[in-house]
Scaffold this motif. Structure first.
Motif, PDB file in Angstrom:
ATOM      1  N   ASP A 456      -9.332   8.762  -3.990  1.00  0.00           N
ATOM      2  CA  ASP A 456      -8.548   7.773  -4.728  1.00  0.00           C
ATOM      3  C   ASP A 456      -9.276   6.439  -4.844  1.00  0.00           C
ATOM      4  N   GLY A 457     -10.054   6.096  -3.824  1.00  0.00           N
ATOM      5  CA  GLY A 457     -10.711   4.799  -3.806  1.00  0.00           C
ATOM      6  C   GLY A 457      -9.725   3.677  -3.539  1.00  0.00           C
ATOM      7  N   ALA A 458     -10.182   2.599  -2.942  1.00  0.00           N
ATOM      8  CA  ALA A 458      -9.350   1.411  -2.765  1.00  0.00           C
ATOM      9  C   ALA A 458      -9.157   0.733  -4.116  1.00  0.00           C
ATOM     10  N   ARG A 459      -7.956   0.229  -4.363  1.00  0.00           N
ATOM     11  CA  ARG A 459      -7.632  -0.397  -5.640  1.00  0.00           C
ATOM     12  C   ARG A 459      -7.484  -1.906  -5.463  1.00  0.00           C
ATOM     13  N   VAL A 460      -7.886  -2.647  -6.488  1.00  0.00           N
ATOM     14  CA  VAL A 460      -7.946  -4.110  -6.396  1.00  0.00           C
ATOM     15  C   VAL A 460      -6.581  -4.710  -6.077  1.00  0.00           C
ATOM     16  N   HIS A 461      -5.532  -4.287  -6.787  1.00  0.00           N
ATOM     17  CA  HIS A 461      -4.226  -4.902  -6.580  1.00  0.00           C
ATOM     18  C   HIS A 461      -3.720  -4.701  -5.153  1.00  0.00           C
ATOM     19  N   ALA A 462      -3.752  -3.475  -4.669  1.00  0.00           N
ATOM     20  CA  ALA A 462      -3.212  -3.187  -3.341  1.00  0.00           C
ATOM     21  C   ALA A 462      -3.991  -3.912  -2.255  1.00  0.00           C
ATOM     22  N   ARG A 463      -5.315  -3.845  -2.324  1.00  0.00           N
ATOM     23  CA  ARG A 463      -6.124  -4.482  -1.284  1.00  0.00           C
ATOM     24  C   ARG A 463      -5.985  -6.000  -1.343  1.00  0.00           C
ATOM     25  N   SER A 464      -5.922  -6.558  -2.533  1.00  0.00           N
ATOM     26  CA  SER A 464      -5.803  -8.013  -2.665  1.00  0.00           C
ATOM     27  C   SER A 464      -4.492  -8.514  -2.052  1.00  0.00           C
ATOM     28  N   LEU A 465      -3.398  -7.798  -2.290  1.00  0.00           N
ATOM     29  CA  LEU A 465      -2.122  -8.226  -1.726  1.00  0.00           C
ATOM     30  C   LEU A 465      -2.133  -8.104  -0.209  1.00  0.00           C
ATOM     31  N   ARG A 466      -2.654  -7.006   0.318  1.00  0.00           N
ATOM     32  CA  ARG A 466      -2.719  -6.857   1.780  1.00  0.00           C
ATOM     33  C   ARG A 466      -3.521  -7.982   2.413  1.00  0.00           C
ATOM     34  N   LEU A 467      -4.670  -8.314   1.830  1.00  0.00           N
ATOM     35  CA  LEU A 467      -5.508  -9.355   2.410  1.00  0.00           C
ATOM     36  C   LEU A 467      -4.874 -10.741   2.254  1.00  0.00           C
ATOM     37  N   GLU A 468      -4.206 -10.990   1.137  1.00  0.00           N
ATOM     38  CA  GLU A 468      -3.535 -12.279   0.966  1.00  0.00           C
ATOM     39  C   GLU A 468      -2.453 -12.480   2.028  1.00  0.00           C
ATOM     40  N   LEU A 469      -1.666 -11.454   2.261  1.00  0.00           N
ATOM     41  CA  LEU A 469      -0.617 -11.555   3.275  1.00  0.00           C
ATOM     42  C   LEU A 469      -1.219 -11.699   4.667  1.00  0.00           C
ATOM     43  N   ALA A 470      -2.291 -10.956   4.941  1.00  0.00           N
ATOM     44  CA  ALA A 470      -2.920 -11.027   6.252  1.00  0.00           C
ATOM     45  C   ALA A 470      -3.522 -12.407   6.518  1.00  0.00           C
ATOM     46  N   ARG A 471      -4.193 -12.977   5.524  1.00  0.00           N
ATOM     47  CA  ARG A 471      -4.773 -14.314   5.713  1.00  0.00           C
ATOM     48  C   ARG A 471      -3.686 -15.327   6.068  1.00  0.00           C
ATOM     49  N   GLU A 472      -2.568 -15.246   5.369  1.00  0.00           N
ATOM     50  CA  GLU A 472      -1.485 -16.176   5.681  1.00  0.00           C
ATOM     51  C   GLU A 472      -1.008 -16.001   7.123  1.00  0.00           C
ATOM     52  N   HIS A 473      -0.760 -14.762   7.524  1.00  0.00           N
ATOM     53  CA  HIS A 473      -0.199 -14.518   8.851  1.00  0.00           C
ATOM     54  C   HIS A 473      -1.196 -14.795   9.972  1.00  0.00           C
TER      55      HIS A 473
END
Length: 557
Positions: A456-473
């Protein structure tokens, strides 16, 4: 003892059905080589709806925090002119809630569109009695104010007993070809306390809240902005509900005050539907919903719809490396066993769950009932995943808990769901819900390129949202996420940050407060006598079941 008995039952169910998560919850699947993550039309289980199985060519923007979403919504409403359409549905609507720093309120923005000649139609849940802590008068006030401006809001009580309309979305369709139609879907109501930002010091337009959250409660939430063909599907969700011929409410104590106040009792006819917007982006979007089986039946879901529950099951059946969720509630064993089956099936699968530290009310009835369901659900998940499970809550930099209202699920950096449904039985079976499942066709070029190893490969939208939330937390700046891209390393970094902050709280004199906001989630299980009293209230009121009896007995959705 109660939790142990529940766990034994769940283990028996998982063993009976085998390893597949979807066998616990979804019907037999059609093979679909194009989108193996999405439900097919048959798997949705609802032949009455007009919405598409999914659409391609959408642009999706993540709007993390109420302040971000409200600013985008205000811009979209400001562009609406004569003949343009604004449709919205909400659980709660507070006319005085501000959308922008310069003081534009929900009422101001919506009535301004109506004054300019735009067609503004809204559906807001009528709500239970104010004495029970609900906001019926506020919803009614917003309806009356918009009616005075030439718009229309219906107070919709076409729900099961003790149910609600929990969908939260806005659709704006423009007549001008140069303006891009837009829809907003997620967990954010047009209501007080929602307009917080990444600092999480709260919304000045606040609301009464449990004292553990301070005078101005901090609020964490997520919405998505959709452009492209999926906008038409969100519009059709609105049209299906609006055109339901059933009475908005059959209760005489609703009807008589409505006649006295002049509140709309019969929705007007909607303008003709427009064509689907043209493709504008790289994301495929599938709308997922919950509707209970109701009598009289919803004409667009005569046997109800549980596509949200079924979609999670299908996606979890493919999960291999990491499930990341943020949710207001995680307190149903029926939901927990779906995650538990996935954890048993894949020995390398990790689960990170972010939930509120405390409940959002202080009712002597609700608290024991909710804690009973929450503790049982966590026990089931932890029994399946052991140290591969992290259940966390958030505090701001002042050490005050942040209320997590988001409803987000990201699986293996491929499949994302953002919407209104929580991880409980009520949201999966009983109340109306709307969620957008998203798969970006654009692959992320950072290693690991294919975390799950399924092609499937990593997808830009999913990975970007996960990293954005992680950076905040984690208290990090934009771009500071190189050690978070790999899902397995992500889990370890989150765990280490949580341990450091927890240790500091136990001994704050040991040094400066570590960066980050994540804490290990711990709850106090109610005593046995309260569990017995709360069990009935939990099943009937806190987390009711909207499935037909046959589905309940077969433990299927």
């Amino acid at each position: 003892m109660i939790v142990q008995r529940i766990r034994l039952v769940v283990d028996g169910i998982a063993e009976r059905f085998g390893r597949s998560t979807s066998a616990l919850i979804a019907p037999a699947r059609e093979f679909d080589p194009g989108h193996p993550w999405f439900l097919t039309a048959t798997e949705r289980g609802n032949d009455d709806t007009r919405i598409a199985p999914w659409t391609e060519g959408n642009r999706v923007e993540n709007l993390v925090h109420g302040k971000t979403y409200f600013a985008a919504l205000a811009r979209a409403l400001e562009e609406a002119e004569r003949g343009d359409l604004v449709f919205f549905a909400d659980w709660r609507g507070d006319p005085e809630q501000l959308l922008t720093d310069d003081g534009v309120s929900v009422e101001d923005a919506l009535t301004a569109v109506a004054h300019r000649g735009g067609v503004v139609k809204g559906m807001v849940w009528r709500s239970h009695m104010e004495t029970l802590g609900y906001t019926g008068p506020k919803n009614r006030k917003l309806a009356l104010r918009l009616e005075e401006a030439g718009g229309e809001i219906i107070l919709d009580q076409r729900v099961l007993t003790l149910g609600s309309h929990h969908q939260k979305f806005v659709v704006v369709r423009y007549r001008r070809p140069e303006a891009s139609d837009v829809a907003f879907v997620g967990g954010i109501d047009l209501a007080r306390a929602r307009r917080d930002d990444g600092n999480h010091f709260g919304d000045p337009v606040s609301r009464p809240f449990p004292p553990e959250y301070g005078e101005i409660p901090a609020w964490h939430d997520v919405q998505v902005q959709l452009e492209g063909p999926s906008v038409r599907d969100v519009e059709d969700v609105f049209r299906e509900r609006w055109e339901d011929p059933s009475a908005l409410s059959r209760l005489p104590w609703h009807a008589i005050p409505d006649f006295v106040r002049g509140v709309t009792r019969e929705p007007s006819e909607l303008p003709p539907v427009s064509d689907r917007p043209e493709p504008v982006g790289t994301c495929s979007v599938q709308l997922l919903r919950t509707y209970p089986r109701r009598r009289p039946a919803y004409p667009f879901a005569t046997n109800g719809e549980r596509s949200a529950a079924r979609a999670y099951a299908k996606a979890l059946d493919r999960a291999s490396e990491l499930i990341y969720i943020e949710d207001q509630y995680l307190w149903s064993v029926d939901v927990a066993r779906v995650f538990a089956a996935a954890l048993r099936r894949k020995p390398n699968l990790k689960l990170v769950v972010v939930v509120p530290k405390h409940l959002d009310d202080d009712s002597p009835i609700t608290i024991p009932s909710a804690l009973l369901g929450h503790s049982a659900a966590l026990e089931v998940i932890r029994a399946a995943g052991g140290d591969r499970v992290l259940v966390l809550d958030i505090e701001n930099d002042r050490g005050i808990p942040v209320y997590v209202h988001a409803k987000v699920c990201i699986i293996d950096d491929v499949w994302t769901a953002v919407g209104s449904d929580n991880f409980n039985r009520r949201s999966w079976t009983h109340d109306s819900e709307l969620t957008a499942a998203i798969i970006d066709e654009t692959r992320d070029t950072r290693e690991p390129l294919d975390p799950a190893g399924l092609g499937d490969g990593a997808r830009v939208h999913a990975r970007s949202l996960r990293l954005e939330l992680a950076r905040e937390h984690l208290g990090r700046a934009d771009g500071d996420d190189a050690d978070l891209v790999d899902p397995q390393q992500f889990f370890d970094v989150i765990s280490a940050s949580t341990t450091a902050l927890d240790n500091w709280h136990r001994n704050p004199s040991s040094g400066p407060r570590p960066a980050g906001r994540l804490r290990l989630h711990e709850i106090s299980v109610p005593p046995v006598w309260q569990q017995r009293l709360a069990a009935l209230a939990y099943r009937l009121f806190v987390d009711p079941d909207g499935r037909p009896i046959g589905m309940r007995l077969r433990r299927r959705f």
